[in-house]
Design an enzyme around this catalytic site. Sequence first.
Site, PDB file in Angstrom:
ATOM      1  N   LYS A 158     -71.009  29.789  64.241  1.00 31.82           N
ATOM      2  CA  LYS A 158     -70.983  31.240  64.501  1.00 31.82           C
ATOM      3  C   LYS A 158     -69.556  31.705  64.759  1.00 31.82           C
ATOM      4  O   LYS A 158     -68.799  31.034  65.434  1.00 31.82           O
ATOM      5  CB  LYS A 158     -71.851  31.549  65.720  1.00 31.82           C
ATOM      6  CG  LYS A 158     -71.822  33.007  66.168  1.00 31.82           C
ATOM      7  CD  LYS A 158     -72.739  33.267  67.348  1.00 31.82           C
ATOM      8  CE  LYS A 158     -72.014  33.150  68.662  1.00 31.82           C
ATOM      9  NZ  LYS A 158     -72.843  33.564  69.815  1.00 31.82           N
ATOM     10  N   ASP A 171     -77.362  59.677  98.589  1.00 31.48           N
ATOM     11  CA  ASP A 171     -76.208  59.606  97.673  1.00 31.48           C
ATOM     12  C   ASP A 171     -76.252  58.392  96.748  1.00 31.48           C
ATOM     13  O   ASP A 171     -75.320  58.127  96.002  1.00 31.48           O
ATOM     14  CB  ASP A 171     -74.896  59.591  98.477  1.00 31.48           C
ATOM     15  CG  ASP A 171     -74.775  58.367  99.365  1.00 31.48           C
ATOM     16  OD1 ASP A 171     -75.753  57.577  99.425  1.00 31.48           O
ATOM     17  OD2 ASP A 171     -73.720  58.179  99.988  1.00 31.48           O
ATOM     18  N   GLU A 229     -76.543  55.146  97.706  1.00 31.44           N
ATOM     19  CA  GLU A 229     -76.193  53.842  98.316  1.00 31.44           C
ATOM     20  C   GLU A 229     -77.456  53.055  98.627  1.00 31.44           C
ATOM     21  O   GLU A 229     -78.495  53.629  98.963  1.00 31.44           O
ATOM     22  CB  GLU A 229     -75.412  54.061  99.628  1.00 31.44           C
ATOM     23  CG  GLU A 229     -73.985  54.498  99.412  1.00 31.44           C
ATOM     24  CD  GLU A 229     -73.222  54.620 100.721  1.00 31.44           C
ATOM     25  OE1 GLU A 229     -73.743  54.229 101.779  1.00 31.44           O
ATOM     26  OE2 GLU A 229     -72.085  55.129 100.673  1.00 31.44           O
ATOM     27  N   ARG A 258     -71.080  35.642  81.653  1.00 30.85           N
ATOM     28  CA  ARG A 258     -70.418  35.364  80.371  1.00 30.85           C
ATOM     29  C   ARG A 258     -68.910  35.592  80.410  1.00 30.85           C
ATOM     30  O   ARG A 258     -68.196  35.112  79.549  1.00 30.85           O
ATOM     31  CB  ARG A 258     -71.078  36.180  79.253  1.00 30.85           C
ATOM     32  CG  ARG A 258     -72.390  35.529  78.819  1.00 30.85           C
ATOM     33  CD  ARG A 258     -73.075  36.288  77.721  1.00 30.85           C
ATOM     34  NE  ARG A 258     -73.537  37.569  78.203  1.00 30.85           N
ATOM     35  CZ  ARG A 258     -74.046  38.518  77.428  1.00 30.85           C
ATOM     36  NH1 ARG A 258     -74.121  38.337  76.131  1.00 30.85           N
ATOM     37  NH2 ARG A 258     -74.474  39.656  77.943  1.00 30.85           N
ATOM     38  N   GLN A 259     -68.423  36.328  81.415  1.00 34.08           N
ATOM     39  CA  GLN A 259     -66.963  36.436  81.589  1.00 34.08           C
ATOM     40  C   GLN A 259     -66.569  35.348  82.577  1.00 34.08           C
ATOM     41  O   GLN A 259     -66.412  35.588  83.764  1.00 34.08           O
ATOM     42  CB  GLN A 259     -66.609  37.819  82.123  1.00 34.08           C
ATOM     43  CG  GLN A 259     -67.008  38.955  81.175  1.00 34.08           C
ATOM     44  CD  GLN A 259     -66.751  40.310  81.786  1.00 34.08           C
ATOM     45  OE1 GLN A 259     -65.589  40.705  81.962  1.00 34.08           O
ATOM     46  NE2 GLN A 259     -67.800  41.025  82.124  1.00 34.08           N
ATOM     47  N   GLY A 295     -79.021  40.458  70.323  1.00 38.77           N
ATOM     48  CA  GLY A 295     -79.884  39.825  69.329  1.00 38.77           C
ATOM     49  C   GLY A 295     -79.144  39.388  68.076  1.00 38.77           C
ATOM     50  O   GLY A 295     -79.709  38.716  67.214  1.00 38.77           O
ATOM     51  N   GLY A 296     -77.854  39.750  67.971  1.00 40.78           N
ATOM     52  CA  GLY A 296     -77.077  39.438  66.769  1.00 40.78           C
ATOM     53  C   GLY A 296     -77.022  37.944  66.473  1.00 40.78           C
ATOM     54  O   GLY A 296     -77.254  37.516  65.329  1.00 40.78           O
ATOM     55  N   HIS A 331     -74.800  30.462  82.263  1.00 40.50           N
ATOM     56  CA  HIS A 331     -74.195  30.505  80.930  1.00 40.50           C
ATOM     57  C   HIS A 331     -73.237  29.333  80.714  1.00 40.50           C
ATOM     58  O   HIS A 331     -73.160  28.783  79.615  1.00 40.50           O
ATOM     59  CB  HIS A 331     -73.480  31.832  80.737  1.00 40.50           C
ATOM     60  CG  HIS A 331     -72.860  31.956  79.388  1.00 40.50           C
ATOM     61  ND1 HIS A 331     -73.605  31.941  78.229  1.00 40.50           N
ATOM     62  CD2 HIS A 331     -71.567  32.045  79.013  1.00 40.50           C
ATOM     63  CE1 HIS A 331     -72.790  32.031  77.197  1.00 40.50           C
ATOM     64  NE2 HIS A 331     -71.555  32.093  77.638  1.00 40.50           N
TER      65      HIS A 331
HETATM   66  C1  R5P Z   1     -73.166  32.765  73.559  1.00 43.65           C
HETATM   67  O1  R5P Z   1     -72.371  31.952  73.985  1.00 43.65           O
HETATM   68  C2  R5P Z   1     -74.529  32.891  74.159  1.00 43.65           C
HETATM   69  O2  R5P Z   1     -75.110  31.619  74.352  1.00 43.65           O
HETATM   70  C3  R5P Z   1     -75.441  33.760  73.321  1.00 43.65           C
HETATM   71  O3  R5P Z   1     -75.607  33.162  72.050  1.00 43.65           O
HETATM   72  C4  R5P Z   1     -74.904  35.150  73.160  1.00 43.65           C
HETATM   73  O4  R5P Z   1     -74.421  35.649  74.366  1.00 43.65           O
HETATM   74  C5  R5P Z   1     -75.997  36.059  72.633  1.00 43.65           C
HETATM   75  O5  R5P Z   1     -75.492  37.347  72.503  1.00 43.65           O
HETATM   76  P1  R5P Z   1     -76.061  38.339  71.409  1.00 43.65           P
HETATM   77  O6  R5P Z   1     -77.565  38.348  71.549  1.00 43.65           O
HETATM   78  O7  R5P Z   1     -75.444  39.670  71.767  1.00 43.65           O
HETATM   79  O8  R5P Z   1     -75.609  37.859  70.069  1.00 43.65           O
END
Ligand code: R5P
Length: 314
Positions: free
Chosen positions: A196, A37, A39, A100-101, A228-229, A134
């Site tokens: 940013k 299943d 697990e 990140r949260q 990557g943004g 992070h």
């Molecule tokens: C932001 O605080 C992190 O250090 C990274 O810059 C971010 O999480 C990168 O996320 P993405 O590649 O989606 O822009």
Amino acid sequence: MLDLFLFSGNAHPRLAEDIAAYLHTPPRKRILDRFADGEVRVEIGENVRGRDCFVIQPTCGSPGATVNDNLMELLTMVDALRRASARRVTAVVPYFGYARQDRKDKPRVPITAKLVANLLTRAGLDRLLTLDLHAGQIQGYFDIPVDNLLPRPLFLRELGKFDPAELVIVAPDAGSAKINRSYADRLDCGFAIVDKSRYSTDASKALTLIGEVEGRHCFIIDDIVSTGGTMVNAARLLSERGAKSVRAAVTHGVFAGKAFEKLAGSVFTEFIVTDSIPLRPDAPKMIRTISVAKLMGEAIRRTHYDLSISVLFL
Ligand code: R5P
């Protein structure tokens, strides 16, 4: 051979093998698969009573497995070792997912970094060895010892190949300014910050640049690349401001969604990531990995012998 027991989850067997090779100690036997299943099924294949056990498992997505799958594998392995009377269980988590949260930045959202810390601790973990969290404060979400290694010695080796007079270290956002400044100070080279703005979880834009980059080689350093943004936008801004070349050094290569496509079409000439997360084979050619196996392996050795690991923080 060291008297420590290494166990690998399924997230990154190659890194576990490399760490094991550095330590001259084999990964130990275990069954780690799935019940019908779905697990997670774990069975430790050796007697671990009274042993110093290390479980290597980044909580990233990996081929055929999600972040959640790999986190659950880690939790069940810790539980199995604890119930098998291991003396000490250390989780070696080169990439700590859900980090990140890390705070309530708006109403009615969770703090998943704390949730994962609670889960690991309740599962019976004694120590955590991780890499470039992070936010450093996440160490405080645990009431057990946490060693948060940095990739700085590895990145400084790469950056040392450039003439400092021609080099600029670039922070891709205000949050990473302090750590990037530490690189520039050590290298005695230029420093710049990108301003940013993030307008959704997965979208951001680079607004302005503080610092001079014209005619110089730029290295953007960050802890994580996801969509990557952040990186692509910062690189475009640097190129518009006259940078001679734009490169990146990033600890955790998540490369979610269309990250590879974005990077392939970007101005980056080189993009270095550590192998804290396995790199998918369809990565564009300019992405190159450097290994954290020795760094993590040495930290494991020192932990086992109760030696200081501060020499690893260059
Ligand atoms: C932001 O605080 C992190 O250090 C990274 O810059 C971010 O999480 C990168 O996320 P993405 O590649 O989606 O822009």
